[in-house]
Design a protein around this motif. Structure first.
Motif, short mmCIF file in Angstrom:
data_model
loop_
_atom_site.label_atom_id
_atom_site.label_comp_id
_atom_site.label_asym_id
_atom_site.label_seq_id
_atom_site.Cartn_x
_atom_site.Cartn_y
_atom_site.Cartn_z
N GLY A 385 -24.51 49.35 78.95
CA GLY A 385 -25.01 48.31 79.85
C GLY A 385 -24.41 46.96 79.50
O GLY A 385 -23.69 46.81 78.51
N ARG A 386 -24.73 45.99 80.35
CA ARG A 386 -24.25 44.61 80.12
C ARG A 386 -25.43 43.75 79.71
O ARG A 386 -26.49 43.77 80.39
N ILE A 387 -25.27 43.01 78.61
CA ILE A 387 -26.36 42.19 78.10
C ILE A 387 -25.85 40.79 77.76
O ILE A 387 -24.65 40.56 77.65
N LEU A 388 -26.79 39.87 77.59
CA LEU A 388 -26.50 38.51 77.13
C LEU A 388 -27.24 38.28 75.84
O LEU A 388 -28.46 38.48 75.77
N ILE A 389 -26.51 37.88 74.78
CA ILE A 389 -27.16 37.56 73.51
C ILE A 389 -26.92 36.10 73.17
O ILE A 389 -25.96 35.49 73.62
N ARG A 390 -27.84 35.54 72.39
CA ARG A 390 -27.64 34.19 71.85
C ARG A 390 -27.66 34.31 70.33
O ARG A 390 -28.62 34.81 69.75
N THR A 391 -26.59 33.84 69.69
CA THR A 391 -26.46 33.97 68.25
C THR A 391 -26.95 32.71 67.53
O THR A 391 -27.00 31.62 68.12
#
Length: 426
Positions: A385-391
């Motif tokens: 799947g496609r996800i958005l992460i914030r590091t």
């Protein structure tokens, strides 16, 4: 030619091809690798004796060559491949690392692991069954992992009397599906792994096939241009400061060149500090060298004593990486515990370690149709799947399409320390 006839110097200087096998269950992946090693004289006599002892000879007198790679007891008992098996061999033209990966859908994560470093993927298709769900799944994963060379081996041609129409039908079906994928170099070879047709030697049973056997393709496929020699990237793995008084002024940066070419005298910039300097010298185990390029592991010294530490990256001033904390990923999920929106994970990117939170699950991919499923955000084991992460800190990255090393991350469960996801930066 036997491997023993190669000198150690010739062997070290030879071109290396990493390739993986994929396909559906019982397509003959392990048998193909066994045949490849057997016919190219890459199996030691004691290994062959052990295989002959532990395998029951078939009624037609053939040794079960799948046991060359299927080493786990469960694999031998069930007649399936479960874990990734790596094998090494060489011919006079090239050396090889093979990753034999499972065909079962529940072991897709193992296939992703084996394919992640491959230059080429062999996808086996049973001539009787044609293109099936796992064929499409593995072709999609190979495309997603930016494997630029794909060889479709139509196996078990002996069971369809070596007829050309079976091969042509599978070729057309696969071309129809693969036209939606990003596969720049595609080959089709009709084979029989059991009998050795078109594996190492050209088959006399299929005179209608005008191409070369599989080993010829593996020896001659052009991979040197696959690496990114334009965008200079040198992630720092370790800062070397010897304790010896003789070298008390030495400060070297050890790592692997992941892109571009570095030469002594080149102006460089270290990220994240932004300080600039020039390359003073490049060292290897064998002494100093004039230039370094992928995938060489080297120690680089700079003319200025600037702030550089593990996890930083050295690039060229006019060609820098992207910088960001909000990162879009295509993720292959490798854990039985599903991906959680809002979940927190450890992230490893090149030599840098940070933490992240999953801000959004954009969609899941239907691997068979390649359609986006936007109303199903449940990404579980073997899903993509496609996800958005914030590091928690900025990453210095390229897109995965541009550079497989600086464009990939792995997600790690902070409590169990298990690798739970393999991510490709979009």
């Amino acid at each position: 030619m036997d491997n023993n006839t190669l000198s150690s110097k010739d062997y070290l200087n030879m071109d290396l091809l990493r390739f993986t096998t994929a396909g559906s269950v019982d397509d003959g992946k392990s048998t193909l690798i066994g045949r490849l090693l057997y016919d190219s004289k890459a199996i030691f006599e004691d290994q062959l004796e052990a295989v002959e002892k532990s395998s029951e000879l078939r009624g037609d007198g053939y040794v079960n060559l799948a046991l060359v790679t299927d080493g786990l007891r469960a694999e031998r008992e069930q007649g399936i491949t479960i874990d990734v098996a790596y094998r090494y061999f060489a011919t006079p033209n090239r050396k090889f690392i093979i990753a034999d990966t499972p065909g079962h859908i529940q072991y897709t994560r193992n296939m992703v692991t084996g394919a992640s470093t491959a230059n080429l993927a062999i996808i086996l298709v049973d001539a009787r069954n044609g293109v099936v769900e796992q064929t499409c799944r593995h072709a999609f994963i190979a495309s997603l992992l930016q494997i630029k060379h794909l060889v479709v081996c139509v196996n078990k041609m002996d069971l369809v009397d070596y007829k050309e129409e079976f091969f042509n039908k599978i070729k057309k079906d696969f071309e129809d599906f693969s036209s939606k994928l990003d596969i720049p170099d595609l080959h089709y070879i009709p084979i029989s792994a059991l009998h050795g047709d078109n594996v190492v030697e050209k088959s006399t049973n299929m005179p209608w096939y005008k191409g070369g056997p599989l080993l010829y393709t593996l020896e001659n496929v052009h991979i040197s241009s696959d690496l990114n020699h334009v965008d200079s990237r040198f992630p720092i793995q370790r800062v070397i400061r010897p304790l010896s008084d003789e070298y008390h002024d030495f400060r070297g940066y050890a790592g692997r060149v992941e892109g571009g070419i570095f030469k002594a005298g080149d102006e460089v910039v270290a990220l994240p500090s932004g300080f600039t300097s020039k390359v003073k010298a490049i060292q290897t185990m064998d002494g100093p060298i004039e230039e370094a390029f992928p995938p060489m592991s080297v120690v680089m010294t700079l003319e200025d004593d600037i702030d550089v530490s593990r996890g930083d990256i050295i690039v060229k001033p006019n060609n820098q990486t992207k910088v960001g904390q909000d990162i879009e990923l295509m993720v292959c999920w490798l854990n039985e515990k599903a991906l959680v929106q809002g979940g927190k994970y450890a992230v490893k990117h090149t030599s840098k370690d940070v933490r992240c939170i999953v801000k959004d699950i954009r969609y899941k991919v239907n691997i068979n149709t390649l359609h986006k499923i936007e109303d199903d955000k449940n990404i579980g084991l073997n899903d993509i799947g496609r996800i958005l992460i914030r590091t928690t800190g900025p990453l210095f990255y390229d897109s995965y399409r541009k550079n497989r090393a600086t464009g990939s991350v792995i997600l790690i469960d902070e409590f169990t320390n298990e690798t739970v996801g393999a991510g490709m930066i979009i």
